[in-house]
Design a protein around this motif. Structure first.
Motif, PDB file in Angstrom:
ATOM      1  N   VAL A 383       0.829  -1.205   0.000  1.00 19.18           N
ATOM      2  CA  VAL A 383       0.000   0.000   0.000  1.00 19.18           C
ATOM      3  C   VAL A 383       0.867   1.260   0.000  1.00 19.18           C
ATOM      4  O   VAL A 383       0.447   2.318  -0.483  1.00 19.18           O
ATOM      5  CB  VAL A 383      -0.946  -0.017   1.214  1.00 19.18           C
ATOM      6  CG1 VAL A 383      -1.671   1.303   1.385  1.00 19.18           C
ATOM      7  CG2 VAL A 383      -1.962  -1.134   1.065  1.00 19.18           C
ATOM      8  N   LEU A 384       2.091   1.153   0.476  1.00 21.41           N
ATOM      9  CA  LEU A 384       2.985   2.308   0.576  1.00 21.41           C
ATOM     10  C   LEU A 384       3.418   2.833  -0.786  1.00 21.41           C
ATOM     11  O   LEU A 384       3.922   3.956  -0.885  1.00 21.41           O
ATOM     12  CB  LEU A 384       4.215   1.916   1.396  1.00 21.41           C
ATOM     13  CG  LEU A 384       5.030   3.033   2.040  1.00 21.41           C
ATOM     14  CD1 LEU A 384       4.207   3.748   3.086  1.00 21.41           C
ATOM     15  CD2 LEU A 384       6.285   2.457   2.680  1.00 21.41           C
ATOM     16  N   GLN A 385       3.263   2.065  -1.841  1.00 19.20           N
ATOM     17  CA  GLN A 385       3.796   2.450  -3.157  1.00 19.20           C
ATOM     18  C   GLN A 385       3.037   3.641  -3.739  1.00 19.20           C
ATOM     19  O   GLN A 385       1.815   3.648  -3.820  1.00 19.20           O
ATOM     20  CB  GLN A 385       3.724   1.267  -4.119  1.00 19.20           C
ATOM     21  CG  GLN A 385       4.183   1.614  -5.529  1.00 19.20           C
ATOM     22  CD  GLN A 385       4.604   0.400  -6.305  1.00 19.20           C
ATOM     23  OE1 GLN A 385       5.599  -0.241  -5.977  1.00 19.20           O
ATOM     24  NE2 GLN A 385       3.853   0.067  -7.337  1.00 19.20           N
ATOM     25  N   HIS A 386       3.822   4.654  -4.173  1.00 17.86           N
ATOM     26  CA  HIS A 386       3.302   5.826  -4.874  1.00 17.86           C
ATOM     27  C   HIS A 386       4.297   6.168  -5.982  1.00 17.86           C
ATOM     28  O   HIS A 386       5.255   6.910  -5.759  1.00 17.86           O
ATOM     29  CB  HIS A 386       3.122   7.018  -3.933  1.00 17.86           C
ATOM     30  CG  HIS A 386       2.085   6.812  -2.878  1.00 17.86           C
ATOM     31  ND1 HIS A 386       2.370   6.183  -1.674  1.00 17.86           N
ATOM     32  CD2 HIS A 386       0.766   7.129  -2.834  1.00 17.86           C
ATOM     33  CE1 HIS A 386       1.270   6.136  -0.946  1.00 17.86           C
ATOM     34  NE2 HIS A 386       0.284   6.705  -1.616  1.00 17.86           N
ATOM     35  N   GLN A 387       4.090   5.595  -7.141  1.00 20.56           N
ATOM     36  CA  GLN A 387       5.001   5.848  -8.249  1.00 20.56           C
ATOM     37  C   GLN A 387       4.874   7.288  -8.729  1.00 20.56           C
ATOM     38  O   GLN A 387       3.790   7.866  -8.710  1.00 20.56           O
ATOM     39  CB  GLN A 387       4.691   4.885  -9.396  1.00 20.56           C
ATOM     40  CG  GLN A 387       5.062   3.457  -9.110  1.00 20.56           C
ATOM     41  CD  GLN A 387       4.827   2.562 -10.323  1.00 20.56           C
ATOM     42  OE1 GLN A 387       4.118   2.916 -11.253  1.00 20.56           O
ATOM     43  NE2 GLN A 387       5.429   1.388 -10.308  1.00 20.56           N
ATOM     44  N   PRO A 388       5.998   7.883  -9.198  1.00 19.96           N
ATOM     45  CA  PRO A 388       7.361   7.322  -9.291  1.00 19.96           C
ATOM     46  C   PRO A 388       8.246   7.673  -8.108  1.00 19.96           C
ATOM     47  O   PRO A 388       9.441   7.435  -8.153  1.00 19.96           O
ATOM     48  CB  PRO A 388       7.875   7.991 -10.566  1.00 19.96           C
ATOM     49  CG  PRO A 388       7.242   9.345 -10.528  1.00 19.96           C
ATOM     50  CD  PRO A 388       5.898   9.176  -9.896  1.00 19.96           C
ATOM     51  N   ILE A 389       7.651   8.233  -7.030  1.00 23.20           N
ATOM     52  CA  ILE A 389       8.472   8.685  -5.913  1.00 23.20           C
ATOM     53  C   ILE A 389       8.810   7.531  -4.983  1.00 23.20           C
ATOM     54  O   ILE A 389       9.977   7.335  -4.616  1.00 23.20           O
ATOM     55  CB  ILE A 389       7.748   9.815  -5.154  1.00 23.20           C
ATOM     56  CG1 ILE A 389       7.555  11.020  -6.071  1.00 23.20           C
ATOM     57  CG2 ILE A 389       8.548  10.226  -3.925  1.00 23.20           C
ATOM     58  CD1 ILE A 389       6.787  12.153  -5.433  1.00 23.20           C
ATOM     59  N   ILE A 390       7.807   6.759  -4.577  1.00 21.72           N
ATOM     60  CA  ILE A 390       8.021   5.650  -3.643  1.00 21.72           C
ATOM     61  C   ILE A 390       7.728   4.345  -4.371  1.00 21.72           C
ATOM     62  O   ILE A 390       6.612   4.137  -4.865  1.00 21.72           O
ATOM     63  CB  ILE A 390       7.135   5.792  -2.396  1.00 21.72           C
ATOM     64  CG1 ILE A 390       7.446   7.102  -1.680  1.00 21.72           C
ATOM     65  CG2 ILE A 390       7.336   4.615  -1.459  1.00 21.72           C
ATOM     66  CD1 ILE A 390       6.581   7.350  -0.475  1.00 21.72           C
ATOM     67  N   LEU A 391       8.722   3.493  -4.437  1.00 24.37           N
ATOM     68  CA  LEU A 391       8.606   2.204  -5.105  1.00 24.37           C
ATOM     69  C   LEU A 391       8.773   1.106  -4.070  1.00 24.37           C
ATOM     70  O   LEU A 391       9.721   1.140  -3.270  1.00 24.37           O
ATOM     71  CB  LEU A 391       9.677   2.063  -6.193  1.00 24.37           C
ATOM     72  CG  LEU A 391       9.747   3.208  -7.215  1.00 24.37           C
ATOM     73  CD1 LEU A 391      10.931   3.007  -8.131  1.00 24.37           C
ATOM     74  CD2 LEU A 391       8.459   3.299  -8.011  1.00 24.37           C
ATOM     75  N   THR A 392       7.859   0.151  -4.040  1.00 24.25           N
ATOM     76  CA  THR A 392       7.911  -0.928  -3.057  1.00 24.25           C
ATOM     77  C   THR A 392       7.743  -2.273  -3.742  1.00 24.25           C
ATOM     78  O   THR A 392       7.182  -2.368  -4.836  1.00 24.25           O
ATOM     79  CB  THR A 392       6.801  -0.766  -1.998  1.00 24.25           C
ATOM     80  OG1 THR A 392       5.528  -0.895  -2.631  1.00 24.25           O
ATOM     81  CG2 THR A 392       6.894   0.583  -1.312  1.00 24.25           C
ATOM     82  N   ALA A 393       8.218  -3.295  -3.067  1.00 25.60           N
ATOM     83  CA  ALA A 393       8.032  -4.680  -3.504  1.00 25.60           C
ATOM     84  C   ALA A 393       7.980  -5.545  -2.255  1.00 25.60           C
ATOM     85  O   ALA A 393       8.774  -5.354  -1.323  1.00 25.60           O
ATOM     86  CB  ALA A 393       9.160  -5.128  -4.429  1.00 25.60           C
ATOM     87  N   ALA A 394       7.027  -6.472  -2.203  1.00 26.07           N
ATOM     88  CA  ALA A 394       6.888  -7.362  -1.044  1.00 26.07           C
ATOM     89  C   ALA A 394       6.209  -8.646  -1.491  1.00 26.07           C
ATOM     90  O   ALA A 394       5.352  -8.628  -2.385  1.00 26.07           O
ATOM     91  CB  ALA A 394       6.069  -6.688   0.061  1.00 26.07           C
ATOM     92  N   GLN A 395       6.588  -9.744  -0.875  1.00 27.63           N
ATOM     93  CA  GLN A 395       5.978 -11.024  -1.220  1.00 27.63           C
ATOM     94  C   GLN A 395       6.089 -11.995  -0.056  1.00 27.63           C
ATOM     95  O   GLN A 395       7.010 -11.912   0.760  1.00 27.63           O
ATOM     96  CB  GLN A 395       6.635 -11.635  -2.464  1.00 27.63           C
ATOM     97  CG  GLN A 395       8.047 -12.123  -2.254  1.00 27.63           C
ATOM     98  CD  GLN A 395       8.651 -12.750  -3.508  1.00 27.63           C
ATOM     99  OE1 GLN A 395       8.148 -12.592  -4.606  1.00 27.63           O
ATOM    100  NE2 GLN A 395       9.755 -13.457  -3.344  1.00 27.63           N
ATOM    101  N   LEU A 396       5.114 -12.900   0.026  1.00 24.12           N
ATOM    102  CA  LEU A 396       5.164 -14.038   0.935  1.00 24.12           C
ATOM    103  C   LEU A 396       5.889 -15.176   0.230  1.00 24.12           C
ATOM    104  O   LEU A 396       5.656 -15.425  -0.951  1.00 24.12           O
ATOM    105  CB  LEU A 396       3.757 -14.454   1.334  1.00 24.12           C
ATOM    106  CG  LEU A 396       2.947 -13.394   2.086  1.00 24.12           C
ATOM    107  CD1 LEU A 396       1.485 -13.792   2.159  1.00 24.12           C
ATOM    108  CD2 LEU A 396       3.503 -13.173   3.486  1.00 24.12           C
TER     109      LEU A 396
END
Length: 699
Positions: A383-396
């Motif tokens: 939910v934290l992702q806000h392109q193009p300033i904040i890029l996130t990646a997460a996985q189980l």
């Protein structure tokens, strides 16, 4: 004077016009020739100029922009880009002025690199004599140098190949995770189905085993040869014959249990989750995940325990070990002891077996509280992702798949194990709430508790239960590379507000449902744990408890009257055991709202070790609302369950009373079969009831 000039101009007009016409005739051939030469030359150049074949500027990061420019390829932009954006000719990457005709390069390159024009110099006269001008010029010069340096840094960052590229994750690739998830589903489901089919085939050939233990003289140990009914002043005592078989656990249950425990070790040692957070601002690419020396924050259960020990969080390490290691080990030990004593030759051993199996069924779901928190944490990062300033990646990862399947399947398999029957003499008093409130009162109290639960539960699942905050100081030195002078720009872009995210139960569940269709197989397990175990089963359990209370309130007089002891009296009608209570008990053991709440508290406490790195994970007010809802759920269960069990116990007494009369008088109706079902505890086969007067009935 003015009049003289105008008159002179008027008088000499004809001479001036003649002179200009002569000049035009003299210079016209030369002008026409120069124009023709220029036109022919430019036409010739445009017809023969060709771009360097296959040239790109090498800026592959153009693929990361949204939307992608049509002139962007996997190797960078092509020459046509500079026809649309000619300002980039002089400062473009990989020398576009040398390779592209639109930048006066290509086959017509003249060997001179284009330069940007210098800013014009403004000379204000007499300003040098003003006081303080030299100091002002020095300050302006420093500001200009700082601005030029910042411009070069931003431009250099924008030209980096990884600028605006998605963050990298460690652990297993998503394709491998999906394959392992499918293998786990096939292994657990296939082994369970094969065991069920094999047991059915065996019983069809050989018949079902009797399952009743024998004493030293090869007589049934717990079977009463005759039904006995006796009554003292206030207590009725009954000994009923065995009506259920004492068999080993079914094959499907043992197959599911074995395969689930085989997944315990990879669940403890493999990667549970991984995430990465990158902030791209002013040409700077900053990793704000806690493990700066790694590509991403990647955790296993054993690795998290070691990290908690190293950082001094011994309480967190103990809690993780308690739920992930101790609870599964205790479950296995109790189950082995219960099965070992199932066919014990004395009543004490059978009672111990019943206690052991009951404890396994009760604590089985408490092995997985942290799994719920890991699901919420991954959703927080996404939910934290806000392109193009904040890029996130997460996985189980694979560890989550293995451990979640272990938790759910071991719980289901434990519910398939029946308690060994132990009928005998005993006594039970009418429940206190039944004596105080009566049948209708129990129903109204249950209805009120259910209404309060629904209100709190509905509000709690929509409220945030977990929050993620990233300290903006991670962007500045020494952690980040953005200079403090750029802080006003950071605040103007609202980046501190973008570094915050909250998650609720319902938002996480809906997001997991969408991720299933996006090709992430692990979301199947995560959705099953939240959508089924937290939401659906809790609501279904409350509904069944209300239905059980309603049925209890509609039953007529349940207490056999003292005068109904003659041979010719009519027997009480049998209403059977409650059909709702067995499923309510099963759903309560599978519903995991309280487990989810505990997991959020445990993991937020453990992740406090990341606070020094600027990663803050905390609980929210929605968790308190859900705790209140679970309290209402628990009160509802313990209000309804004793009353319904008491009612079913009276059915057992009615059964024994009829059996005794049928032995005394063969003409009385034959013994009525009793549907004990799962609703009634096997100890209730010998339950007793207490009355103040022999004629008392329930209101």
């Amino acid at each position: 004077m003015a009049r003289f000039q105008r008159a002179d101009l008027k008088c000499g007009t004809s001479d001036l016009m003649v002179s200009r016409r002569l000049q035009l005739l003299v210079f016209l051939p030369g002008i026409v020739a120069s124009v023709n030469v220029s036109t022919n030359g430019s036409a010739g150049n445009s017809s023969v100029c060709k771009d360097t074949p296959g040239w790109t500027n090498g800026y592959a990061a153009c693929q990361n922009y949204i939307p992608v420019d049509p002139d962007c390829t996997k190797d960078g932009v092509v020459c046509h880009f500079y026809e649309v954006h000619p300002d980039f000719c002089a400062k473009g990457m990989n020398e576009p002025w040398l390779n592209c005709c639109s930048c006066h390069g290509g086959s017509d390159f003249n060997g001179v690199r284009p330069t940007t024009s210098a800013p014009p110099e403004v000379d204000i006269p007499l300003i040098g004599g003003l006081p303080g001008v030299k100091t002002l010029e020095q300050k302006l010069g420093k500001l200009t140098q700082t601005a030029d340096k910042a411009y070069k840094e931003v431009y250099k960052g924008l030209n980096q190949p990884d600028f605006n590229a998605p963050p990298e994750l460690e652990g297993n690739p998503i394709e491998q995770i999906n394959l392992i998830v499918l293998v786990i589903i096939a292994a657990v489901g296939g082994s369970t189905l094969l065991a069920w089919l094999a047991q059915g085939f065996y019983e069809a050939l050989c018949g079902k085993p009797s399952g009743i233990p024998l004493d030293e003289s090869d007589q049934p140990l717990v079977e009463a040869p005759k039904a006995h009914w006796s009554r003292s002043d206030n207590v009725v005592t009954v000994t009923a014959p065995v009506t259920e078989k004492n068999c080993r656990p079914p094959a499907w249950s043992m197959a599911m249990l074995v395969t689930s425990y085989l997944l315990l070790w990879p669940g403890l040692t493999q990667v549970i989750f991984s995430f990465n957070i990158v902030v791209s601002v002013l040409g700077h690419r900053i990793d704000v995940q806690p493990e700066k020396d790694q590509k991403s924050c990647t955790e296993t259960i054993t690795g998290l325990v070691n990290l908690l020990e190293k950082t001094g969080s011994h309480t967190g390490a103990v809690l993780i070990v308690l739920y992930a290691v101790v609870v599964p080990a205790v479950k296995l030990l109790l189950l082995a002891m219960g099965e070992l004593l199932r066919f014990s030759r004395n009543r004490c051993g059978i009672r111990i077996a019943r206690v052991c199996i009951s404890m396994v069924q009760a604590v089985s779901k408490w092995a997985c509280p942290d799994m719920f928190a890991y699901i919420l944490l991954v959703h927080l990062v996404r939910v934290l992702q806000h392109q193009p300033i904040i890029l996130t990646a997460a996985q189980l990862d694979v560890g989550f798949s293995s451990f979640s399947v272990f938790c759910v399947c071991s719980t289901i398999s434990s519910l398939g194990i029946s308690l060994p029957p132990l009928p005998g003499e005993g006594a039970t008093m009418m429940p206190f709430l039944v004596r105080c409130l009566g049948k209708q009162g129990i129903f109204y109290v249950a209805l009120g508790l259910a209404a309060v639960f629904l209100g709190l539960f509905g509000a709690g699942i929509f409220m945030p239960v977990m929050a993620l905050r990233i300290d903006e100081r991670q962007l500045y030195p020494p952690a980040g590379s953005v200079p403090y002078s750029a802080k006003p720009i950071i605040e103007a872009l609202a980046i501190p507000d973008l570094l915050r995210s909250d998650v609720s139960i319902i938002s996480c569940t809906l997001a997991l449902a969408g991720e299933i269709f996006s090709g992430e197989a692990n979301s199947i397990f995560a959705f099953a744990m939240f959508g089924c175990c937290v939401l659906v089963l809790c609501l279904a359990d409350v509904a069944l408890l209300v239905l059980a209370a309603r049925r209890f309130s509609q039953q007529p007089s349940m207490v056999p009257k003292a005068q109904r002891r003659s041979r010719n009296e009519k027997l009480l009608p049998s209403y059977g055991s409650c059909p709702f209570m067995p499923w309510a008990k099963v759903f309560r053991k599978l519903a995991m709202l309280e487990v989810c709440i505990m997991g959020v508290y445990v993991i937020t406490f453990c992740l406090g070790i990341y606070k020094e790195q600027g990663i803050i994970v905390s609980t929210c007010d929605g968790l308190l609302v859900l705790i209140s809802a679970e309290v209402m759920h628990t009160l509802l269960f313990w209000t309804v369950a004793p009353a319904v069990e008491y009612s079913d116990g009276l059915e057992q007494i009615n059964y024994a009373y009829k059996a005794a009369q049928s032995e005394e008088d063969p003409d009385v109706e034959g013994e009525q079969s009793l549907n004990a079902g799962c609703c009634t505890n096997s100890s209730l086969l010998s339950s007793l009831f207490s009355t103040q007067t022999s004629k008392r009935t329930l209101a």
